[in-house]
Design a protein around this motif. Structure first.
Motif, short mmCIF file in Angstrom:
data_model
loop_
_atom_site.label_atom_id
_atom_site.label_comp_id
_atom_site.label_asym_id
_atom_site.label_seq_id
_atom_site.Cartn_x
_atom_site.Cartn_y
_atom_site.Cartn_z
N LEU A 250 0.83 -1.20 0.00
CA LEU A 250 0.00 0.00 0.00
C LEU A 250 0.86 1.26 0.00
O LEU A 250 0.58 2.22 -0.72
CB LEU A 250 -0.93 0.00 1.22
N ALA A 251 1.94 1.25 0.77
CA ALA A 251 2.80 2.42 0.84
C ALA A 251 3.38 2.76 -0.52
O ALA A 251 3.40 3.92 -0.94
CB ALA A 251 3.93 2.18 1.85
N GLN A 252 3.84 1.74 -1.25
CA GLN A 252 4.44 1.98 -2.57
C GLN A 252 3.38 2.35 -3.60
O GLN A 252 3.56 3.30 -4.37
CB GLN A 252 5.21 0.75 -3.04
N CYS A 253 2.29 1.59 -3.64
CA CYS A 253 1.30 1.79 -4.71
C CYS A 253 0.58 3.12 -4.57
O CYS A 253 0.18 3.72 -5.58
CB CYS A 253 0.31 0.64 -4.72
N ALA A 254 0.39 3.59 -3.35
CA ALA A 254 -0.27 4.88 -3.15
C ALA A 254 0.60 6.05 -3.54
O ALA A 254 0.10 7.15 -3.80
CB ALA A 254 -0.69 5.01 -1.68
N GLU A 255 1.89 5.81 -3.63
CA GLU A 255 2.82 6.89 -3.96
C GLU A 255 3.39 6.78 -5.37
O GLU A 255 3.67 7.79 -6.02
CB GLU A 255 3.99 6.90 -2.96
N LYS A 256 3.56 5.54 -5.88
CA LYS A 256 4.27 5.33 -7.14
C LYS A 256 3.54 4.43 -8.12
O LYS A 256 3.95 4.30 -9.26
CB LYS A 256 5.65 4.73 -6.86
N GLY A 257 2.46 3.78 -7.67
CA GLY A 257 1.80 2.80 -8.51
C GLY A 257 0.60 3.35 -9.26
O GLY A 257 0.31 4.56 -9.21
N GLU A 258 -0.11 2.45 -9.93
CA GLU A 258 -1.31 2.84 -10.67
C GLU A 258 -2.37 3.41 -9.73
O GLU A 258 -3.16 4.28 -10.12
CB GLU A 258 -1.86 1.62 -11.41
N THR A 259 -2.38 2.95 -8.50
CA THR A 259 -3.37 3.38 -7.52
C THR A 259 -3.25 4.86 -7.19
O THR A 259 -4.22 5.48 -6.73
CB THR A 259 -3.25 2.53 -6.25
N TRP A 260 -2.08 5.44 -7.39
CA TRP A 260 -1.91 6.86 -7.11
C TRP A 260 -2.89 7.72 -7.90
O TRP A 260 -3.41 8.72 -7.38
CB TRP A 260 -0.47 7.30 -7.45
N ASP A 292 -19.07 -11.07 -11.18
CA ASP A 292 -19.07 -9.82 -11.94
C ASP A 292 -18.10 -8.78 -11.38
O ASP A 292 -17.98 -7.69 -11.93
CB ASP A 292 -20.48 -9.22 -11.98
N GLU A 293 -17.44 -9.10 -10.31
CA GLU A 293 -16.51 -8.17 -9.68
C GLU A 293 -15.33 -7.87 -10.60
O GLU A 293 -14.72 -8.78 -11.17
CB GLU A 293 -16.01 -8.83 -8.39
N VAL A 294 -15.00 -6.60 -10.76
CA VAL A 294 -13.75 -6.21 -11.42
C VAL A 294 -12.68 -6.12 -10.34
O VAL A 294 -12.83 -5.40 -9.35
CB VAL A 294 -13.88 -4.86 -12.16
N THR A 295 -11.62 -6.88 -10.52
CA THR A 295 -10.53 -6.88 -9.54
C THR A 295 -9.27 -6.31 -10.18
O THR A 295 -9.01 -6.54 -11.36
CB THR A 295 -10.25 -8.30 -9.01
N ILE A 296 -8.52 -5.56 -9.40
CA ILE A 296 -7.28 -4.95 -9.87
C ILE A 296 -6.16 -5.34 -8.93
O ILE A 296 -6.29 -5.19 -7.72
CB ILE A 296 -7.39 -3.41 -9.91
N PHE A 297 -5.07 -5.84 -9.50
CA PHE A 297 -3.85 -6.06 -8.73
C PHE A 297 -2.81 -5.06 -9.20
O PHE A 297 -2.34 -5.13 -10.34
CB PHE A 297 -3.33 -7.48 -8.89
N ASP A 298 -2.47 -4.11 -8.34
CA ASP A 298 -1.48 -3.09 -8.64
C ASP A 298 -0.15 -3.54 -8.06
O ASP A 298 -0.01 -3.64 -6.83
CB ASP A 298 -1.92 -1.75 -8.05
N SER A 299 0.81 -3.82 -8.92
CA SER A 299 2.11 -4.34 -8.48
C SER A 299 3.22 -3.35 -8.82
O SER A 299 3.44 -3.04 -10.00
CB SER A 299 2.39 -5.69 -9.14
N THR A 300 3.89 -2.88 -7.80
CA THR A 300 5.07 -2.02 -8.01
C THR A 300 6.37 -2.79 -7.81
O THR A 300 7.44 -2.28 -8.13
CB THR A 300 5.04 -0.82 -7.04
N GLY A 301 6.28 -4.00 -7.29
CA GLY A 301 7.46 -4.82 -7.07
C GLY A 301 8.14 -4.50 -5.75
O GLY A 301 8.29 -3.33 -5.39
N MET A 302 8.53 -5.56 -5.04
CA MET A 302 9.11 -5.37 -3.71
C MET A 302 10.42 -6.14 -3.56
O MET A 302 10.61 -7.19 -4.16
CB MET A 302 8.13 -5.81 -2.63
#
Length: 330
Positions: A250-260, A292-302
């Motif tokens: 969460l820390a990475q994706c909220a700052e650098k990932g698609e989730t930002w 019917d759920e749309v699921t997203i996996f946001d991966s920034t790599g760890m």
């Protein structure tokens, strides 16, 4: 104290896709079990036309191993100017009990393998059980790695592919069909490809027009790989509004990932993020809950993915007597 040196060819012989998938699953579980120390990763962006180099560092308490990886990408002039790949990587492993250097290995293959495995792990946890069609937006090396790994956990009937470059598309089709015997359908537009997807993989470098929300059908699982730095983007933020959002960190994706991007546009808040994938693998949070759920996996790599994968390779090398030893200290 002897240090083991492993080149790219040796690394490729020392681990299978199934082992990498297992190592990445273990990494995600360890990350959400308090077994990892992982500082924020650092990046240096070089002057154009060069790309970037990232540095990822981590400590895995279970096996007392520290790893540091340097990974470059986007050096498009390398083949013509230096006879080198556009991206390279190096991993160094330390015994955390003494901080002695125990192994230096090629990291470019590991990065590709463990990133591909991350997509496979997310498919196991989040895709529909009857998913059979994959769409690949982007047709480079990582697109191939995703197919190799996902093919271990899902029966793929068809692959739809789109890229801005016709030559790359043609080569991708030929390579995938030759390797797997899975038909690859090249589409005229990105929209056509996305509309077919049960599993949508985005592996571009995060430039160009993003995938639009209107193209994504109910029940799609999205593996968002290409956005791992601020400024990159592959998905329209609106896709996140009603989706189940799962991240690696969460820390990475909220700052650098698609989730930002949806966070920045106030489409979602952090409370709307379902959780980290390690929480799902540990059974603390549910994965897919309806068809019917749309699921997203946001991966920034760890870094922990590098540690668990590299350690498996290191242990296999010792067991199989592969590699070359050298000494810094006598």
């Amino acid at each position: 104290m002897k240090t083991l040196l492993l080149n790219k060819e040796e690394v490729s012989r020392l681990i299978s896709n199934r082992e990498v998938i297992e190592a990445v699953e273990n990494a995600y579980k360890a990350f959400n079990s308090g077994q990892v120390e992982q500082p924020e990763y650092l990046s240096i962006h070089m002057p154009a036309p060069r790309g970037e180099i990232d540095f990822k560092l981590g400590y895995y308490k279970v096996n007392e191993t520290i790893s540091m990886k340097a990974s470059s990408g986007g050096f498009e002039n390398n083949p013509a100017s230096f006879g080198l790949p556009t991206g390279m990587g190096t991993i160094i492993l330390f015994d955390a009990r003494s901080c002695a250097l125990i192994c230096v290995m090629d990291g470019s293959l590991i990065t590709g393998l463990r990133t591909g495995a991350s997509g496979a792990v997310s498919v196991k946890a989040l895709a529909r059980k009857n998913a059979s069609k994959i769409t690949s937006i982007g047709t480079g090396n990582q697109a191939r790695m995703q197919i190799r790994a996902i093919n271990e956990v899902m029966k793929i009937d068809e692959i739809y592919a789109w890229s801005r470059t016709a030559e790359k598309l043609a080569k991708y089709k030929a390579d995938i069909e030759s390797e797997f015997g899975i038909p690859v359908i090249i589409t005229e537009t990105k929209k056509e490809a996305v509309e077919q997807a049960d599993v949508l993989i985005t592996t571009t470098r995060g430039v160009g027009a993003p995938v639009e929300a209107a193209w994504v059908k109910p029940g799609t699982h999205i593996v968002a790989i290409g956005t791992d730095q601020f400024g990159k983007q592959e998905l329209e933020p609106e896709i996140f509004r009603n989706a189940k959002i799962v991240v690696d960190s969460l820390a990475q994706c909220a700052e650098k990932g698609e989730t930002w991007h949806p966070l920045n546009h106030d489409i979602i808040t952090r409370d709307d993020i379902h959780g980290e994938i390690g929480e799902i693998l540990l059974g603390r949070k549910p994965g897919r809950e309806h068809e019917d759920e749309v699921t997203i996996f946001d991966s920034t790599g760890m870094a922990i993915q590098d540690i668990t994968t590299a350690d498996r390779i290191y242990q296999n090398a010792i067991a199989q007597n592969v590699g070359t030893y050298f000494e810094f200290f006598s």
